[in-house]
Design a protein around this motif. Structure first.
Motif, PDB file in Angstrom:
ATOM      1  N   ASN A   1      -7.703   3.313  14.108  1.00  0.00           N
ATOM      2  CA  ASN A   1      -7.562   2.788  12.752  1.00  0.00           C
ATOM      3  C   ASN A   1      -8.632   1.763  12.408  1.00  0.00           C
ATOM      4  OD1 ASN A   1      -5.107   3.687  11.060  1.00  0.00           O
ATOM      5  ND2 ASN A   1      -4.246   3.517  13.113  1.00  0.00           N
ATOM      6  N   MET A   2      -9.248   1.160  13.426  1.00  0.00           N
ATOM      7  CA  MET A   2     -10.285   0.162  13.162  1.00  0.00           C
ATOM      8  C   MET A   2     -11.480   0.774  12.431  1.00  0.00           C
ATOM      9  SD  MET A   2      -9.396  -2.854  13.916  1.00  0.00           S
ATOM     10  CE  MET A   2     -10.983  -3.687  13.846  1.00  0.00           C
ATOM     11  N   LYS A   3     -11.649   2.091  12.586  1.00  0.00           N
ATOM     12  CA  LYS A   3     -12.743   2.767  11.876  1.00  0.00           C
ATOM     13  C   LYS A   3     -12.563   2.660  10.356  1.00  0.00           C
ATOM     14  CE  LYS A   3     -15.299   7.112  11.724  1.00  0.00           C
ATOM     15  NZ  LYS A   3     -15.330   7.289  10.269  1.00  0.00           N
ATOM     16  N   LYS A   4     -11.289   2.466   9.956  1.00  0.00           N
ATOM     17  CA  LYS A   4     -10.997   2.371   8.523  1.00  0.00           C
ATOM     18  C   LYS A   4     -11.311   0.993   7.950  1.00  0.00           C
ATOM     19  CE  LYS A   4      -6.938   5.470   8.819  1.00  0.00           C
ATOM     20  NZ  LYS A   4      -5.495   5.541   8.533  1.00  0.00           N
ATOM     21  N   PHE A   5     -11.629   0.047   8.818  1.00  0.00           N
ATOM     22  CA  PHE A   5     -11.750  -1.340   8.362  1.00  0.00           C
ATOM     23  C   PHE A   5     -12.723  -1.480   7.194  1.00  0.00           C
ATOM     24  CE2 PHE A   5     -13.395  -5.674   8.431  1.00  0.00           C
ATOM     25  CZ  PHE A   5     -12.213  -6.398   8.441  1.00  0.00           C
TER      26      PHE A   5
ATOM     27  N   PHE B   1      -8.769  -4.385   3.266  1.00  0.00           N
ATOM     28  CA  PHE B   1      -7.916  -4.818   2.145  1.00  0.00           C
ATOM     29  C   PHE B   1      -6.552  -5.272   2.662  1.00  0.00           C
ATOM     30  CE2 PHE B   1      -4.807  -4.049  -1.205  1.00  0.00           C
ATOM     31  CZ  PHE B   1      -5.406  -4.639  -2.308  1.00  0.00           C
ATOM     32  N   THR B   2      -5.883  -4.388   3.458  1.00  0.00           N
ATOM     33  CA  THR B   2      -4.558  -4.737   3.972  1.00  0.00           C
ATOM     34  C   THR B   2      -4.635  -5.829   5.032  1.00  0.00           C
ATOM     35  OG1 THR B   2      -4.771  -2.752   5.337  1.00  0.00           O
ATOM     36  CG2 THR B   2      -3.290  -2.629   3.457  1.00  0.00           C
ATOM     37  N   ILE B   3      -5.719  -5.847   5.814  1.00  0.00           N
ATOM     38  CA  ILE B   3      -5.874  -6.906   6.814  1.00  0.00           C
ATOM     39  C   ILE B   3      -6.044  -8.265   6.126  1.00  0.00           C
ATOM     40  CG2 ILE B   3      -7.402  -7.826   8.613  1.00  0.00           C
ATOM     41  CD1 ILE B   3      -5.576  -5.558   9.547  1.00  0.00           C
ATOM     42  N   ALA B   4      -6.757  -8.277   4.989  1.00  0.00           N
ATOM     43  CA  ALA B   4      -6.931  -9.526   4.230  1.00  0.00           C
ATOM     44  C   ALA B   4      -5.587 -10.029   3.715  1.00  0.00           C
ATOM     45  CB  ALA B   4      -7.893  -9.312   3.065  1.00  0.00           C
TER      46      ALA B   4
ATOM     47  N   GLU C   1      -5.980   6.151   1.731  1.00  0.00           N
ATOM     48  CA  GLU C   1      -5.698   6.513   3.121  1.00  0.00           C
ATOM     49  C   GLU C   1      -6.447   5.610   4.097  1.00  0.00           C
ATOM     50  OE1 GLU C   1      -6.806  10.591   3.205  1.00  0.00           O
ATOM     51  OE2 GLU C   1      -5.124  11.221   1.939  1.00  0.00           O
ATOM     52  N   ALA C   2      -7.652   5.182   3.692  1.00  0.00           N
ATOM     53  CA  ALA C   2      -8.451   4.313   4.557  1.00  0.00           C
ATOM     54  C   ALA C   2      -7.816   2.932   4.699  1.00  0.00           C
ATOM     55  CB  ALA C   2      -9.868   4.176   4.003  1.00  0.00           C
ATOM     56  N   ALA C   3      -7.095   2.496   3.645  1.00  0.00           N
ATOM     57  CA  ALA C   3      -6.462   1.173   3.683  1.00  0.00           C
ATOM     58  C   ALA C   3      -5.101   1.224   4.367  1.00  0.00           C
ATOM     59  CB  ALA C   3      -6.301   0.637   2.260  1.00  0.00           C
ATOM     60  N   TYR C   4      -4.593   2.415   4.597  1.00  0.00           N
ATOM     61  CA  TYR C   4      -3.233   2.609   5.084  1.00  0.00           C
ATOM     62  C   TYR C   4      -3.207   2.765   6.601  1.00  0.00           C
ATOM     63  CZ  TYR C   4       1.620   4.226   4.472  1.00  0.00           C
ATOM     64  OH  TYR C   4       2.985   4.346   4.480  1.00  0.00           O
ATOM     65  N   GLY C   5      -2.318   2.095   7.262  1.00  0.00           N
ATOM     66  CA  GLY C   5      -2.113   2.301   8.695  1.00  0.00           C
ATOM     67  C   GLY C   5      -2.558   1.165   9.578  1.00  0.00           C
ATOM     68  N   LEU C   6      -3.668   0.491   9.220  1.00  0.00           N
ATOM     69  CA  LEU C   6      -4.213  -0.549  10.101  1.00  0.00           C
ATOM     70  C   LEU C   6      -3.251  -1.728  10.247  1.00  0.00           C
ATOM     71  CD1 LEU C   6      -6.507  -1.471  11.871  1.00  0.00           C
ATOM     72  CD2 LEU C   6      -7.732  -2.278   9.855  1.00  0.00           C
TER      73      LEU C   6
ATOM     74  N   ILE D   1       0.814  -1.220   0.000  1.00  0.00           N
ATOM     75  CA  ILE D   1       0.000   0.000   0.000  1.00  0.00           C
ATOM     76  C   ILE D   1       0.851   1.275   0.000  1.00  0.00           C
ATOM     77  CG2 ILE D   1      -0.275   0.225   2.512  1.00  0.00           C
ATOM     78  CD1 ILE D   1      -3.101   0.704  -0.016  1.00  0.00           C
ATOM     79  N   THR D   2       2.086   1.211   0.552  1.00  0.00           N
ATOM     80  CA  THR D   2       2.927   2.414   0.644  1.00  0.00           C
ATOM     81  C   THR D   2       3.289   3.009  -0.720  1.00  0.00           C
ATOM     82  OG1 THR D   2       3.846   1.766   2.782  1.00  0.00           O
ATOM     83  CG2 THR D   2       5.119   3.341   1.503  1.00  0.00           C
ATOM     84  N   PRO D   3       3.813   2.214  -1.667  1.00  0.00           N
ATOM     85  CA  PRO D   3       4.158   2.820  -2.964  1.00  0.00           C
ATOM     86  C   PRO D   3       2.970   3.474  -3.665  1.00  0.00           C
ATOM     87  CG  PRO D   3       5.231   0.683  -2.724  1.00  0.00           C
ATOM     88  CD  PRO D   3       4.263   0.803  -1.599  1.00  0.00           C
ATOM     89  N   PRO D   4       1.795   2.832  -3.754  1.00  0.00           N
ATOM     90  CA  PRO D   4       0.679   3.487  -4.438  1.00  0.00           C
ATOM     91  C   PRO D   4       0.232   4.796  -3.789  1.00  0.00           C
ATOM     92  CG  PRO D   4       0.251   1.140  -4.251  1.00  0.00           C
ATOM     93  CD  PRO D   4       1.459   1.432  -3.426  1.00  0.00           C
ATOM     94  N   ILE D   5       0.123   4.830  -2.438  1.00  0.00           N
ATOM     95  CA  ILE D   5      -0.373   6.051  -1.801  1.00  0.00           C
ATOM     96  C   ILE D   5       0.644   7.187  -1.913  1.00  0.00           C
ATOM     97  CG2 ILE D   5       0.449   5.517   0.551  1.00  0.00           C
ATOM     98  CD1 ILE D   5      -2.117   6.791   1.609  1.00  0.00           C
TER      99      ILE D   5
END
Length: 653
Positions: free
Chosen positions: A414-418, A424-427, A364-369, A116-120
């Motif tokens: 960050n759970m609010k972003k789930f 996506f990143t958790i999967a 941004e929503a997928a980033y950080g969790l 996720i880091t390179p795309p964002i």
């Protein structure tokens, strides 16, 4: 690692500091591109939100990045190497079995973050073009830039670092200058250093406590900073961080000063649909240059994560968490590695992220969790590291409670972003956890069903077999790779191969064992003569980052033994011996397959079937050991799990 290389990494130099800027800080250094934008969101700009946001950023960079990572965690180096697997290699000596759990979760989360880091980063930079061309489709541009980035990985981070370092110096200088221009005449913005403003924001912001999910984006690169420690050394990271943090804070406070001057407006009204305070603080004439520099910095941001991913996969393979894959060494420096399969899998994942999310705001929503999970796992392993180092227990308790509180707060926020992309990143993290767990468990099951026997019981028959002229000679030198840890033991299947699976007569038998150490760089060997002139064992003791090139290492050991008069490798065939021709060497490797006679429990069946399916896609044993395929014989052996003791046949007349 040579003492010269270690000395270079442990010494602060201008060149070292410059290379550190190019390799280490890309991820955390490009966070000003999107952090303030994420905090403000689509709502009206107001002083409480701006001052509270920049106050949260200041204290996050101070407590989480500076104190936890730069000061405390960088001390937990494994002979100069960092990262969660290097830390696990240090603490697993405690024999606490559950420590494997945070290691696997943390490693998987950091790898997921690498997708996720390179795309964002690249999307945030390239979207600056939309301030000039609102209808521009940036997706093809982002994918093209990512392709170039992943393509140049094969040339090594030494080349990348030399090219990127001056660019990052320009980037951080630009951050500081742009921020300082906005701060001039608005020094009151520095009152946000008072933590009151951060606490006040969390209580009055419409999103309340969950605004921390946006704040957390400012420190996501801290874990990559730790993983890449081996490339630059702790002293260079610590000294350069003073400059990096100063420039970051100047830019954040500069963005805050600009926003306070535009209260009761929205980012969209100031800069269109893709209004970003990072670009809004630039003069119109400079903005095209700023976008170009930001795009280059975003590419470099991805570099820190990619090189960290290579490091982690290499360590994971040695710790039996990952299938064997091909590793290349692009430069003469041992810390520089390139893993083609991981490189292109990461690229594919990045492309999918860009195509799925389209714009950085959605990313941004997928980033950080995932990364906060990794940080929490590092904290738990760090606890045991400090216990090993006999740090004062009250100090350990204070540190751990402080950081668990901070990180649990970030996790909840960050759970609010789930539901908005965090899933996506958790999967991806869950898939990687499943892969690592399956591989580790399967290796453990396989080892538990490997029968070990004493070599003493076979000395007599081996000596007689070597001299039995009635059996055709299989090879002058017959070499078996063994997993038996003791020099007086060997796998039963090896003896079965020599004595029963077509008896293999050889003049000299060799048993070779590779012992992977908990430290990254060491290359040692030990020779044990088991039967005089007939059977030798060689034990290689290699650091977990050393390349396993058994073919070359074995030749070097034999050459040293010949030089010392310990062995005669001349062919025993009369005509060849007369002419001093060296005898042939044949390597025999065993490859297991799951026997149909196995009666496995349901979870063992899932683990082992998955293991053998993945194994078909991984590197072959001979390539993993660096052997020449022309001199290798692969023998297949059935692995029987829980073989039935009695089938219950009835004989009839």
């Amino acid at each position: 690692m040579s003492s010269h290389q270690k000395g270079q990494l442990n010494k602060v130099s201008f060149a070292g500091l410059l290379i550190t800027l190019g390799i280490i800080y890309g991820d955390i250094g490009t966070s000003p591109l999107y952090v303030m934008k994420a905090i403000i969101g689509s709502g009206l700009i107001n002083e409480d939100t701006v001052l509270g946001g920049v106050s949260c950023i200041f204290w996050t960079l101070t407590l989480q990045t500076t104190i936890k990572y730069v000061y405390i965690t960088l001390k937990a180096d494994n002979h100069g190497e960092g990262g969660i697997f290097a830390l696990y290699a240090l603490v697993k000596r405690t024999k606490v079995k559950w420590l494997i759990v945070p290691a696997v979760i943390g490693g998987s989360a950091l790898l997921a973050d690498g997708i996720i880091t390179p795309p964002i980063s690249v999307s945030s930079a390239v979207e600056g073009l939309r301030t000039f061309y609102p209808d521009l489709n940036t997706v093809p541009i982002v994918i093209s830039i990512l392709f170039v980035l992943f393509y140049i990985q094969q040339f090594g981070t030494k080349l990348v670092g030399k090219f990127f370092a001056p660019m990052m110096l320009v980037w951080f200088s630009m951050l500081g200058i742009l921020g300082s221009i906005q701060i001039a005449g608005h020094f009151e913005v520095f009152k946000a250093i008072n933590p009151y403003y951060a606490i006040h924001l969390l209580s009055i912001h419409p999103e309340g406590f969950f605004v921390l999910g946006a704040v957390f984006l400012c420190t996501t690169g801290a874990e990559a900073l730790y993983s890449d420690m081996g490339h630059c050394g702790r002293p260079n990271i610590r000294v350069s961080w003073i400059f990096v943090k100063s420039m970051l804070l100047l830019n954040y406070f500069g963005q805050a000063a600009y926003l306070i001057g535009h209260q009761n407006q929205t980012l969209a009204s100031l800069g269109g649909e893709f209004g970003n305070p990072f670009y809004l603080i630039m003069a119109d004439w400079f903005r095209p240059f700023g976008i170009a520099i930001a795009t280059m910095a975003a590419v470099i941001a991805s570099q820190a994560v990619i090189s960290g991913s290579f490091t982690m996969i290499n360590e994971a393979m040695r710790l039996n968490f990952w299938p064997k894959v091909k590793i290349k060494y692009p430069t003469e420096l041992k810390g520089q590695i390139y893993i083609p399969s991981v490189n292109w899998l990461l690229f594919l994942g990045c492309v999918l992220v860009v195509l799925y999310f389209q714009v950085s705001t959605n990313m941004e929503a997928a980033y950080g969790l995932a990364i906060i999970l990794c940080m929490m796992m590092t904290t738990s392993l760090l606890t045991y590291y400090m216990l090993i180092k006999r740090v004062n227990r009250l100090f350990i308790l204070a540190i751990i409670l402080t950081y668990l509180f901070i990180e649990v707060c970030f996790l909840i926020a960050n759970m609010k972003k789930f539901g908005d992309g965090g899933n996506f990143t958790i999967a991806i993290t869950a898939i990687l956890i499943g892969l690592m767990t399956t591989w580790f468990k399967a290796k453990k099951i396989s080892k538990s069903y490997t029968k070990i026997v004493k070599i003493d019981n076979y000395k007599k028959v081996l000596a007689e077999l070597s001299a039995d002229l009635s059996i055709p000679k299989y090879a002058t030198h017959l070499v078996y790779m063994t997993n038996a840890g003791r020099a007086d033991e060997i796998e039963e299947k090896v003896m079965f191969s020599i004595l029963q699976k077509r008896p293999k007569r050889a003049d000299i038998y060799w048993f070779v064992h590779v012992n992977i150490l908990n430290e990254p760089y060491r290359s040692e060997y030990k020779v044990t003569e088991i039967i005089k002139d007939d059977l030798f064992r060689i034990d290689f003791h290699l650091g977990f980052r050393e390349p396993t090139k058994i073919n070359l290492m074995f030749k070097e050991v034999v050459r040293d033994m010949v030089k010392n008069g310990e062995v005669d490798i001349t062919s025993r065939y009369e005509s060849l011996n007369k002419n001093n021709i060296i005898g042939d060497f044949k390597f025999v490797l065993s490859e297991k397959f799951l026997s149909n006679d196995s009666e496995m429990r349901w979870h063992e069946k899932i683990i082992m079937n998955t293991y053998f399916a993945i194994k078909k896609l991984s590197l072959s044993e001979e390539k993993a050991f660096g052997l020449d395929s022309s001199s290798v014989k692969i023998e297949k052996f059935p692995m029987v799990l829980h073989a039935p003791e009695k089938i219950g046949l009835t004989r009839i007349p």
